[in-house]
Design a protein around this motif. Sequence first.
Motif, PDB file in Angstrom:
ATOM      1  N   ILE A 153       7.145 -11.816 -16.904  1.00 51.17           N
ATOM      2  CA  ILE A 153       5.883 -11.545 -16.392  1.00 51.17           C
ATOM      3  C   ILE A 153       6.100 -10.323 -15.301  1.00 51.17           C
ATOM      4  O   ILE A 153       5.426  -9.032 -15.514  1.00 51.17           O
ATOM      5  N   ALA A 154       6.956 -10.578 -14.120  1.00 44.72           N
ATOM      6  CA  ALA A 154       6.922  -9.755 -13.174  1.00 44.72           C
ATOM      7  C   ALA A 154       8.369  -8.883 -12.940  1.00 44.72           C
ATOM      8  O   ALA A 154       8.197  -7.946 -13.008  1.00 44.72           O
ATOM      9  N   GLY A 155       8.571  -8.277 -14.792  1.00 43.22           N
ATOM     10  CA  GLY A 155       9.654  -6.937 -14.977  1.00 43.22           C
ATOM     11  C   GLY A 155      10.759  -7.878 -14.836  1.00 43.22           C
ATOM     12  O   GLY A 155      11.492  -6.589 -14.957  1.00 43.22           O
ATOM     13  N   GLU A 156      11.403  -8.796 -14.371  1.00 42.41           N
ATOM     14  CA  GLU A 156      12.744  -8.611 -14.526  1.00 42.41           C
ATOM     15  C   GLU A 156      12.561  -9.321 -15.923  1.00 42.41           C
ATOM     16  O   GLU A 156      12.640  -9.758 -16.271  1.00 42.41           O
ATOM     17  N   PRO A 157      14.198  -9.326 -15.921  1.00 45.05           N
ATOM     18  CA  PRO A 157      14.729  -9.737 -17.073  1.00 45.05           C
ATOM     19  C   PRO A 157      15.324 -11.104 -16.650  1.00 45.05           C
ATOM     20  O   PRO A 157      15.206 -12.083 -16.181  1.00 45.05           O
ATOM     21  N   GLY A 158      15.444 -11.728 -18.038  1.00 44.23           N
ATOM     22  CA  GLY A 158      14.809 -13.634 -18.574  1.00 44.23           C
ATOM     23  C   GLY A 158      16.396 -13.333 -17.788  1.00 44.23           C
ATOM     24  O   GLY A 158      17.182 -13.524 -17.399  1.00 44.23           O
ATOM     25  N   PRO A 159      16.317 -15.105 -17.635  1.00 41.00           N
ATOM     26  CA  PRO A 159      17.755 -15.842 -17.105  1.00 41.00           C
ATOM     27  C   PRO A 159      18.240 -16.518 -17.876  1.00 41.00           C
ATOM     28  O   PRO A 159      18.254 -16.287 -19.119  1.00 41.00           O
ATOM     29  N   GLU A 160      19.318 -16.698 -17.668  1.00 43.10           N
ATOM     30  CA  GLU A 160      20.113 -17.431 -18.488  1.00 43.10           C
ATOM     31  C   GLU A 160      20.124 -18.416 -19.047  1.00 43.10           C
ATOM     32  O   GLU A 160      18.664 -19.247 -18.740  1.00 43.10           O
ATOM     33  N   ASN A 161      20.352 -18.483 -20.396  1.00 42.55           N
ATOM     34  CA  ASN A 161      20.046 -19.659 -21.406  1.00 42.55           C
ATOM     35  C   ASN A 161      19.939 -20.320 -21.223  1.00 42.55           C
ATOM     36  O   ASN A 161      21.105 -21.403 -20.600  1.00 42.55           O
ATOM     37  N   GLY A 162      19.642 -21.643 -21.264  1.00 44.46           N
ATOM     38  CA  GLY A 162      18.573 -22.256 -20.790  1.00 44.46           C
ATOM     39  C   GLY A 162      19.385 -23.878 -22.140  1.00 44.46           C
ATOM     40  O   GLY A 162      19.423 -22.825 -23.519  1.00 44.46           O
TER      41      GLY A 162
END
Length: 329
Positions: A135-144
Motif C-alpha cells: 500500500i505504501a508503494g514498496e515492493p512486496g516482500p520475499e515469499n513466505g
Amino acid sequence: MSESPAPPTRGGVGVMLPLDLPVGEVLPYVRRAEELGFDQVWVVEDLGWRGGVAQAATVLASTTNLTVGIGIMPAGARNVAFAAMELATLAQLHPGRLIAGIGHGMPGWMRQVGSWPESALTLIKEYARALRLIIAGEPGPENGRYVRCEGVVLTEIPDIVPPVILGVRGPKSQRVAGEVADGLLLAEPAAPDYITASLRNLGPAAANSPEIVVYDAAAVDDDEEAALTRVRAALEPVGEPEWAAHIDPLPFAEELRAHRAASPDARQFARTMPADWVRALSIAGTPAQARAAIDARHAAGATSVVLAPAGPDRLAALDSLARTLPHRL
C-alpha cells in the motif's frame, strides 16, 4: 513513496454500521451519523452478509468528513496484492479517511470456505507485513509460507497511507500486531481492563502511539434501567469460550463464568447478569453515564471508541448515542 500513517487522533467516537441494517437505511444511517458529529463509521464483514470493501467505498463516497474503518477483512479471504490494490484505491480517492482492519476471521466461517490455514498466526503476520509495504508503494516482500507477492509494486498509491490494524483477541495474535501492524481493533466487549491487557500484549509497540479502536454494544436513555435492558441481548455471547480473552482481565471473570455455567442458555445468562457487569461490558445508561464509560476506555488507551447500537431501531438509536458526544452534553 507515500507518507507513513499519521499518529492517531485521540478521543474519537464512532458508530458501527449494523450488518443487518435494511439496505434502504444504510445511506440515511451513515449520513445521519456524520450530521450528528460522530468521527467514524465502521463497517462489518461477516460471511454471508455485505462485503467490507464495497460498504466502505459507498460510505466514503456518500459522506464528506467521516473516517471509515473496515472491521475486519479476514486475511485468508483475499490475495494480499489485490487487497492492497482495493485499499490503496480507497485511500487515494478519499485521503486520510480510511482505516483497514485485518483479522483471522471466525474459524468456522473460514473452514467453511476452505481458507483456514494450518498456522493462522503465520498467515496474518506475513499478510499484514506485505499489505503495509505494498500500500505504501514498496515492493512486496520475499515469499513466505502463505503470502506470495515478492516484488509486486502498485502504480497507483495513496498520498496518505491508511493505518493497517489487526482485529485479534488473544495475547499471541496481539503480540504479532505489535510487530507488523499500526495497532489493534478490539471487538466488543472492550472493557478498560481488557484494553489495558491488550496494550501490554503489544509489547514495545505500545509506546509508539498505536491506533487502538474498540467496539462496544451501546444504549443510551434518560432511564438508566431502560438502557441496560436494551443492551443485555448484545451481551449474550460473552459467556462463551471464544470471548475468554475479553473476560479474563476483569475482576469478576470467575463469577461470570460460574453464572454462565449455571444458566440454561445465553439469553438467560444475559437477562440475569448483575447490572454492574452490564455497565462494565457495554456503554449503557444515561448520556452522562455512557460518556463516562467512553472516557474510561479512552483513559485506558483507546484512540477511538465505536458504539454498536443495541435495540431494534438503529436509526433512532443514533440520535440517542449522539447525546454522549461532548458537543451534545
